[in-house]
Design a protein around this motif. Structure first.
Motif, PDB file in Angstrom:
ATOM      1  N   ARG A  19       4.068  -3.488   1.705  1.00 36.65           N
ATOM      2  CA  ARG A  19       3.712  -2.814   0.230  1.00 36.65           C
ATOM      3  C   ARG A  19       2.214  -2.277  -0.019  1.00 36.65           C
ATOM      4  N   GLY A  20       1.453  -3.573   0.419  1.00 33.92           N
ATOM      5  CA  GLY A  20      -0.018  -3.285   0.103  1.00 33.92           C
ATOM      6  C   GLY A  20      -0.540  -2.268   1.153  1.00 33.92           C
ATOM      7  N   ILE A  21      -0.123  -2.157   2.270  1.00 32.32           N
ATOM      8  CA  ILE A  21      -0.718  -1.137   3.132  1.00 32.32           C
ATOM      9  C   ILE A  21      -0.144   0.351   2.455  1.00 32.32           C
ATOM     10  N   GLY A  22       1.111   0.162   2.088  1.00 27.98           N
ATOM     11  CA  GLY A  22       1.546   1.796   1.499  1.00 27.98           C
ATOM     12  C   GLY A  22       0.588   1.795   0.235  1.00 27.98           C
ATOM     13  N   ALA A  23       0.219   1.016  -0.537  1.00 31.74           N
ATOM     14  CA  ALA A  23      -0.665   1.305  -1.744  1.00 31.74           C
ATOM     15  C   ALA A  23      -2.067   1.656  -1.282  1.00 31.74           C
ATOM     16  N   ALA A  24      -2.387   1.164  -0.144  1.00 33.49           N
ATOM     17  CA  ALA A  24      -3.771   1.573   0.214  1.00 33.49           C
ATOM     18  C   ALA A  24      -4.055   2.666   0.975  1.00 33.49           C
ATOM     19  N   MET A  25      -2.718   3.469   1.149  1.00 33.94           N
ATOM     20  CA  MET A  25      -2.983   4.853   1.900  1.00 33.94           C
ATOM     21  C   MET A  25      -3.433   6.052   1.161  1.00 33.94           C
ATOM     22  N   ASP A  26      -3.905   6.944   1.826  1.00 25.92           N
ATOM     23  CA  ASP A  26      -4.242   7.966   1.249  1.00 25.92           C
ATOM     24  C   ASP A  26      -3.750   9.419   2.282  1.00 25.92           C
ATOM     25  N   ALA A  27      -4.285  10.447   1.886  1.00 24.49           N
ATOM     26  CA  ALA A  27      -3.680  11.776   2.772  1.00 24.49           C
ATOM     27  C   ALA A  27      -4.672  12.070   3.752  1.00 24.49           C
ATOM     28  N   ARG A  39       6.740   2.974   2.245  1.00 23.86           N
ATOM     29  CA  ARG A  39       6.750   3.868   1.234  1.00 23.86           C
ATOM     30  C   ARG A  39       7.121   3.602   0.045  1.00 23.86           C
ATOM     31  N   GLU A  40       7.533   2.357  -0.433  1.00 22.38           N
ATOM     32  CA  GLU A  40       7.712   1.908  -1.796  1.00 22.38           C
ATOM     33  C   GLU A  40       6.083   1.775  -2.504  1.00 22.38           C
ATOM     34  N   GLY A  41       5.342   1.239  -1.397  1.00 20.72           N
ATOM     35  CA  GLY A  41       3.860   0.965  -1.852  1.00 20.72           C
ATOM     36  C   GLY A  41       3.260   2.356  -2.027  1.00 20.72           C
ATOM     37  N   ILE A  42       3.385   3.233  -1.435  1.00 19.81           N
ATOM     38  CA  ILE A  42       2.718   4.325  -1.502  1.00 19.81           C
ATOM     39  C   ILE A  42       3.235   5.121  -2.853  1.00 19.81           C
ATOM     40  N   ARG A  43       4.562   4.920  -3.199  1.00 22.18           N
ATOM     41  CA  ARG A  43       5.322   5.622  -4.292  1.00 22.18           C
ATOM     42  C   ARG A  43       4.553   4.739  -5.597  1.00 22.18           C
ATOM     43  N   GLU A  44       4.319   3.613  -5.623  1.00 26.34           N
ATOM     44  CA  GLU A  44       4.072   2.599  -6.765  1.00 26.34           C
ATOM     45  C   GLU A  44       2.616   3.010  -6.928  1.00 26.34           C
ATOM     46  N   SER A  45       1.754   3.438  -5.759  1.00 24.27           N
ATOM     47  CA  SER A  45       0.235   3.651  -6.080  1.00 24.27           C
ATOM     48  C   SER A  45      -0.026   5.066  -6.296  1.00 24.27           C
ATOM     49  N   ASN A  46       0.778   5.890  -5.828  1.00 21.77           N
ATOM     50  CA  ASN A  46       0.480   7.453  -5.979  1.00 21.77           C
ATOM     51  C   ASN A  46       1.532   8.279  -6.583  1.00 21.77           C
ATOM     52  N   GLY A  47       2.637   7.571  -6.841  1.00 21.41           N
ATOM     53  CA  GLY A  47       3.707   8.450  -7.749  1.00 21.41           C
ATOM     54  C   GLY A  47       4.143   9.377  -6.877  1.00 21.41           C
ATOM     55  N   ALA A  48       4.620  10.748  -7.490  1.00 20.42           N
ATOM     56  CA  ALA A  48       5.217  11.852  -6.731  1.00 20.42           C
ATOM     57  C   ALA A  48       4.194  12.376  -5.663  1.00 20.42           C
ATOM     58  N   GLY A  49       2.733  12.339  -5.882  1.00 18.62           N
ATOM     59  CA  GLY A  49       1.629  12.653  -5.226  1.00 18.62           C
ATOM     60  C   GLY A  49       1.795  11.823  -3.797  1.00 18.62           C
ATOM     61  N   GLY A  50       2.333  11.054  -3.652  1.00 17.85           N
ATOM     62  CA  GLY A  50       2.350  10.106  -2.317  1.00 17.85           C
ATOM     63  C   GLY A  50       2.923  10.779  -1.070  1.00 17.85           C
ATOM     64  N   GLN A  51       3.764  12.051  -1.490  1.00 19.81           N
ATOM     65  CA  GLN A  51       4.477  12.637  -0.398  1.00 19.81           C
ATOM     66  C   GLN A  51       3.684  13.293   0.756  1.00 19.81           C
ATOM     67  N   GLU A  52       2.462  13.372   0.370  1.00 23.49           N
ATOM     68  CA  GLU A  52       1.752  14.233   1.562  1.00 23.49           C
ATOM     69  C   GLU A  52       1.279  13.042   2.409  1.00 23.49           C
ATOM     70  N   ILE A  53       1.199  11.762   2.032  1.00 28.16           N
ATOM     71  CA  ILE A  53       0.797  10.890   2.925  1.00 28.16           C
ATOM     72  C   ILE A  53       1.543  10.699   4.217  1.00 28.16           C
ATOM     73  N   CYS A  54       1.050  10.829   5.393  1.00 31.00           N
ATOM     74  CA  CYS A  54       1.583  10.588   6.615  1.00 31.00           C
ATOM     75  C   CYS A  54       1.509   9.371   7.274  1.00 31.00           C
ATOM     76  N   PHE A  55       2.403   8.710   7.694  1.00 29.98           N
ATOM     77  CA  PHE A  55       2.341   7.548   8.552  1.00 29.98           C
ATOM     78  C   PHE A  55       3.556   7.534   9.538  1.00 29.98           C
ATOM     79  N   GLY A  56       3.270   6.633  10.554  1.00 31.42           N
ATOM     80  CA  GLY A  56       4.407   6.333  11.335  1.00 31.42           C
ATOM     81  C   GLY A  56       4.491   4.780  11.728  1.00 31.42           C
ATOM     82  N   VAL A  57       5.839   4.093  12.006  1.00 34.90           N
ATOM     83  CA  VAL A  57       5.974   2.612  12.192  1.00 34.90           C
ATOM     84  C   VAL A  57       6.194   2.557  13.497  1.00 34.90           C
ATOM     85  N   ALA A  58       5.630   1.536  14.179  1.00 32.66           N
ATOM     86  CA  ALA A  58       5.939   0.932  15.346  1.00 32.66           C
ATOM     87  C   ALA A  58       6.272  -0.476  15.509  1.00 32.66           C
ATOM     88  N   SER A  59       7.147  -0.995  16.441  1.00 33.18           N
ATOM     89  CA  SER A  59       7.291  -2.496  16.682  1.00 33.18           C
ATOM     90  C   SER A  59       6.639  -2.855  17.823  1.00 33.18           C
TER      91      SER A  59
END
Ligand SMILES: NC(=O)c1ccc[n+]([C@@H]2O[C@H](COP(=O)([O-])OP(=O)(O)OC[C@H]3O[C@@H](n4cnc5c(N)ncnc54)[C@H](O)[C@@H]3O)[C@@H](O)[C@H]2O)c1
Length: 470
Positions: A104-112, A137-157
């Motif tokens: 969540r913290g990572i999401g909240a820290a992301m920008d576009a 994604r939840e972190g992005i939403r909590e931090s950016n609201g609807a504006g977070g949609q432009e933030i691009c990221f991928g996930v790897a294990s």
């Protein structure tokens, strides 16, 4: 590349140091401000051979810094690793609260401003491949609201296979690198990050030369779920392999065979291999028990009873009791006796005490009224700090621990114990009884030194039955 590693424990600090040594610019983040302050001073909170030396070199290569400021670190990074703990809950499930907070913290820290990859290095339950993505994604939403949609990221294990005690070597010269990802862009970024490791295109540090014949590191690319499954399957298999050696040891003891010879005999079979066949008082550490339990839990969620995994835990748990039984056979009464434990760490080369057999054995002995002397070359301070209620006599050497003891138990096979003067030890102890919980010493040498030696799965003494029949 610019890399953030979240969690500065055994995995995170080593990952950060190695990536920085390879030339990446690394920021390591932790919520534990005390730990970060120590790392900033160059004072390592954990013991891991060569980590201090590698960090020193890393500072002159890609550069590495330590901080509690997650937001700044993630904002400036291309790749963010999650390497927080996933300890077991009483039910056997993994406790994902640290992972959730980190993601969540990572999401909240992301920008576009750039594309980022979030890499899960923590061992997380099989089937939760999408969890990190959902949480980010939840972190992005909590931090950016609807504006977070432009933030691009991928996930790897990217599961971790390092072993404490040889973590730097395991990371620089890995048997394989496993990458699970669904998105080609995330995978490409990870390939680029790991290219120097895969191709082995870096100058080895002077203190850890590249093993002879070591070529490219195989890269295993899979789906997220398969990557997670590989980690659990690997640990379950290793735990089971040791458990198998222990099971055979218990049979050997009854039929008069020597498990060391038996394992040597089967280990030479290339289908079996010689490693992880050492019988002893059972495995410990932060991973095997928790990962086997977590895999069993996942299986149960899908209606499958993992019998082999269940047996693996049972065999290991019984093995730890064996030392107590052996002491009872030798001493009858344990109340008021003094037992010397050589070794506390769950294995040599680390100060990690998580699920260490020593703690269970010491606790049981103390509960039964015995006095416990203990010596460990590295883990005593950690033990005093983490287990202040375990009332043991901490000693300055193995011989000091053995002095006046009714029995000595070798718990951790530290190399330092190899050079122990067994004759001197036999002379200093009140009774020259040695329970070798790791089959570390040659029984003949120990007996020749005057010790009443018992290993695990080894013949009790030179059997009268092996000579010619009269
Ligand atoms: N230790 C091993 O040998 C090993 C090997 C392979 C895989 N793993 C797996 O790697 C993961 C990490 O293991 P470890 O032994 O390094 O754990 P650890 O307990 O040594 O370190 C975890 C660190 O994460 C920090 N942390 C917790 N929540 C955080 C947050 N929200 N933000 C920042 N930092 C946070 C803690 O303060 C701690 O310093 C686990 O999932 C483990 O199963 C461990």
């Amino acid at each position: 590349m610019r890399v953030t590693v979240i969690g500065t424990g055994y995995v995170g600090t080593v990952t950060g140091a190695c990536l920085s040594y390879l030339g990446h610019q690394v920021t390591c983040v932790d919520v534990d401000a005390g730990k970060i302050a120590r790392l900033q001073r160059g004072d390592l909170p954990i013991y891991e051979p060569y980590l201090a030396e590698l960090l020193e070199l890393a500072a002159t290569r890609g550069g590495i810094c330590f901080t509690t400021a997650l937001r700044e670190a993630v904002a400036g990074s291309d790749v963010t690793f999650i390497a927080v703990g996933t300890p077991p809950l009483p039910t056997g499930e993994s406790n994902l609260c640290y992972l959730e907070a980190a993601a969540r913290g990572i999401g909240a820290a992301m920008d576009a401003t750039r594309y980022r990859v979030v890499v899960n290095k923590s061992t997380v339950p099989v089937g939760s491949g999408n969890l990190v993505e959902t949480l980010v994604r939840e972190g992005i939403r909590e931090s950016n609201g609807a504006g977070g949609q432009e933030i691009c990221f991928g996930v790897a294990s990217n599961p971790e296979f390092l072993r404490e005690g040889s973590a730097i070597s395991d990371s620089l010269y890995p048997d394989r690198i496993v990458l699970g990802a669904e998105e080609p862009r995330a995978l490409e970024t990870m390939r680029e990050l790991y290219a120097p490791l895969v191709e082995q295109q870096f100058d080895p540090p002077p203190f850890l030369p590249r093993p002879a014949g070591r070529g490219r590191a195989p890269l295993v690319v899979t789906s997220l779920t398969s990557a997670e499954s590989i980690k659990y399957a690997a640990n379950a298999f290793l735990a089971m392999k040791i458990g198998f050696a222990n099971e055979i040891a218990n049979i050997c003891e009854r039929v008069g065979a020597d498990v060391v010879q038996v394992m040597q005999g089967i280990g030479l079979d290339s289908r079996i291999g010689p490693k992880f066949l050492n019988a002893g008082l059972g495995w410990g550490g932060s991973c095997f028990g928790k990962d086997v339990q977590s895999l069993m839990h996942t299986a149960a969620e899908y209606g499958y009873k993992a019998r082999l995994l269940e047996a693996t835990l049972e065999v290991n748990s019984a093995q730890r009791q064996l030392v107590i039984q052996k002491l009872q056979e030798k001493l009858f009464i344990l109340k008021g006796r003094t037992v010397a434990l050589l070794g506390l760490a769950f294995k040599p080369g680390t100060d990690d005490l998580r699920d260490a057999p020593s703690l269970q054995i010491a606790g049981k002995l103390i509960h039964m009224g015995a006095r416990v002397n203990v010596y460990d070359p590295i883990a005593m301070e950690a033990c005093k700090e983490q287990y202040p209620d375990l009332k043991m006599q901490y000693c300055g050497s193995a011989l000091e621990a053995a002095a006046g003891a009714d029995a000595v138990v070798l718990v951790t096979e530290w190399e330092e114990f190899r050079a122990l003067d067994l004759k001197e030890m036999a002379g200093r102890a009140a009774r020259p009884i040695l329970i070798d919980g790791r089959n570390f010493y040659a029984p003949e040498a120990a007996r020749a030194a005057g010790l009443d030696y018992s290993g695990i799965g080894r013949m009790a003494a030179a059997p009268a039955l092996t000579g010619p029949r009269r």
